[in-house]
Scaffold this active site. Structure first.
Site, PDB file in Angstrom:
ATOM      1  N   THR A 177       0.790  -1.223   0.000  1.00  0.00           N
ATOM      2  CA  THR A 177       0.000   0.000   0.000  1.00  0.00           C
ATOM      3  C   THR A 177       0.828   1.282   0.000  1.00  0.00           C
ATOM      4  O   THR A 177       1.668   1.477   0.879  1.00  0.00           O
ATOM      5  CB  THR A 177      -0.915   0.071   1.255  1.00  0.00           C
ATOM      6  OG1 THR A 177      -1.624  -1.137   1.372  1.00  0.00           O
ATOM      7  CG2 THR A 177      -1.883   1.231   1.175  1.00  0.00           C
ATOM      8  N   ARG A 185     -11.795 -10.388  -1.726  1.00  0.00           N
ATOM      9  CA  ARG A 185     -11.381  -9.719  -0.486  1.00  0.00           C
ATOM     10  C   ARG A 185     -11.024  -8.251  -0.782  1.00  0.00           C
ATOM     11  O   ARG A 185     -10.315  -7.931  -1.716  1.00  0.00           O
ATOM     12  CB  ARG A 185     -10.182 -10.444   0.111  1.00  0.00           C
ATOM     13  CG  ARG A 185      -9.653  -9.853   1.429  1.00  0.00           C
ATOM     14  CD  ARG A 185      -8.505  -8.906   1.211  1.00  0.00           C
ATOM     15  NE  ARG A 185      -7.888  -8.496   2.484  1.00  0.00           N
ATOM     16  CZ  ARG A 185      -7.002  -7.516   2.590  1.00  0.00           C
ATOM     17  NH1 ARG A 185      -6.610  -6.848   1.524  1.00  0.00           N
ATOM     18  NH2 ARG A 185      -6.480  -7.189   3.762  1.00  0.00           N
ATOM     19  N   ASP A 209      -8.421  -2.438   3.789  1.00  0.00           N
ATOM     20  CA  ASP A 209      -8.735  -1.118   4.333  1.00  0.00           C
ATOM     21  C   ASP A 209      -8.546   0.017   3.343  1.00  0.00           C
ATOM     22  O   ASP A 209      -9.174   1.078   3.462  1.00  0.00           O
ATOM     23  CB  ASP A 209      -7.846  -0.846   5.558  1.00  0.00           C
ATOM     24  CG  ASP A 209      -6.353  -0.917   5.206  1.00  0.00           C
ATOM     25  OD1 ASP A 209      -5.969  -1.815   4.421  1.00  0.00           O
ATOM     26  OD2 ASP A 209      -5.582  -0.082   5.698  1.00  0.00           O
ATOM     27  N   GLY A 265      -0.531  -2.130   6.096  1.00  0.00           N
ATOM     28  CA  GLY A 265      -0.531  -3.308   6.953  1.00  0.00           C
ATOM     29  C   GLY A 265      -1.787  -4.129   6.772  1.00  0.00           C
ATOM     30  O   GLY A 265      -2.500  -3.983   5.775  1.00  0.00           O
TER      31      GLY A 265
HETATM   32  N1  GLY Z   1      -3.444  -2.538   3.724  1.00  0.00           N
HETATM   33  C1  GLY Z   1      -3.751  -3.163   2.526  1.00  0.00           C
HETATM   34  C2  GLY Z   1      -4.662  -4.292   2.632  1.00  0.00           C
HETATM   35  O1  GLY Z   1      -4.805  -4.899   3.685  1.00  0.00           O
HETATM   36  O2  GLY Z   1      -5.255  -4.624   1.641  1.00  0.00           O
END
Ligand code: GLY
Length: 343
Positions: free
Chosen positions: A203, A231, A234, A255
């Site tokens: 990310t 899926r 965040d 994360g």
């Molecule tokens: N922080 C990126 C994810 O969990 O997709």
């Protein structure tokens, strides 16, 4: 029938007015009162440095803060060597690269896409969702249709290197979404231990204040490697992977997305800054919450937050060490290692 038609007409009118309100609100991303022209850009990880440099070109030329963060995060999105963002991102466990991104300004204008396939720059699609639709978030097939209708081209995002790593993972197909705990990705001699190894950061989240004091942020990712199909983490969730409020500050995360969503992590950081808490402490307090609720397995989790307040002060804190972030302003261009819960 009549009632239904009436409802649809009313809804359409309501949506249209929402749309126009959004547009005029977007134009009004007000400067911070008393702000003394000190543009700054911060972003997650060391690869944020080149992204910041691109964003800086826009801000330095007097450009708009959203143009800057969009241009900035497009750099890792287009980089096939970065296996956690955009082109070349590691695929899900079915071998499909699916992307999540969002963008937000200091007046709470925001746009987001999730589970988007075959488009190199999800951040630009998210920006158009914000600017051209009455909505905030489009996902999957609908997001793709919207992108194609707006001139984006379909591309294969699975590079040979990512496909090779996925096939390597398939040999065991152990579904363990451990994410960017750097030390776990290397053998003691420094060679690669897990597929993804040196590239298993995740990310890019970027936060900025432009010369007029307007705040903005962008966040984009290919998400957890080998994730379940469908899926979403965040990063495209406003308040989780990114939150910007020109009256309080901005925060982003990197994360394990599930833990960030649970805590509305970036929003929580911003709300703490609203109370006058400094960015580093605000990040630390939310990390502490995550560690506390995961007492038994915190050693295996990584979550990091990065925050910027309205004065241009910044800070970051992570569960594990080795979470880095990049800063660019007129005064500095540096990569820092964030403080962490485990030393
Ligand atoms: N922080 C990126 C994810 O969990 O997709």
């Amino acid at each position: 029938m009549f009632l239904r038609r009436k409802f649809l007409q009313t809804s359409a009118a309501g949506l249209a007015s929402l749309f126009f309100n959004k547009k005029s609100f977007a134009a009004a991303n007000t400067a911070l009162p008393g702000y003394k022209s000190h543009p700054i850009i911060i972003s997650t990880w060391d690869f944020g440095k080149v992204a910041n440099a691109e964003a800086w070109k826009v801000i330095n030329a007097g450009g708009n803060v959203l143009d800057a963060v969009e241009a900035g995060v497009k750099v890792p999105e287009a980089d096939p060597k970065n296996h956690t963002v955009g082109l070349g991102g590691f695929p899900d466990r079915d071998g499909k690269v699916t992307l999540d991104a969002c963008i937000m300004d200091g007046n709470l204008n925001c746009g987001s896409v999730a589970f988007l396939e075959n488009i190199v720059h999800p951040i630009s699609v998210a920006r158009l969702v914000m600017e051209k639709t009455p909505h905030i978030m489009l996902v999957g097939e609908g997001a793709l249709q919207f992108a194609l209708a707006n001139g984006f081209k379909k591309e294969n995002l699975l590079t040979p290197a990512s496909e090779k790593a996925w096939k390597e993972w398939l040999k065991t197909a152990k579904y363990e979404p451990v994410i960017n705990i750097e030390n776990q990705h290397y053998k003691k001699d420094g060679s690669q231990q897990l597929p993804g190894g040196p590239f298993n950061h995740d990310t890019i989240g970027m936060l900025a204040i432009d010369a007029s004091g307007k705040m903005g942020g962008a966040c984009t990712t290919s998400g957890a490697a080998w994730k379940m199909r469908g899926r979403v983490g965040d990063s495209p969730i406003i308040g989780a992977g990114l939150y910007v409020d020109g009256e309080a500050g901005a925060a982003t995360s990197s994360g394990l997305g599930e833990e960030v969503i649970r805590t509305c992590g970036s929003h929580a950081v911003v709300e703490l800054m609203r109370q006058g808490i400094k960015p580093l402490t605000a990040c630390k307090k939310v990390v502490e919450r995550i560690v506390k609720r995961n007492a038994a397995k915190a050693q295996t989790l990584q979550v990091g937050f990065l925050a910027l307040n309205t004065k241009g002060e910044y800070g970051a804190f992570a569960i594990q060490k080795d979470f880095t972030y990049s800063v660019k302003s007129a005064a500095e261009e540096k990569v820092y290692e964030a403080e962490s819960w485990f030393k």
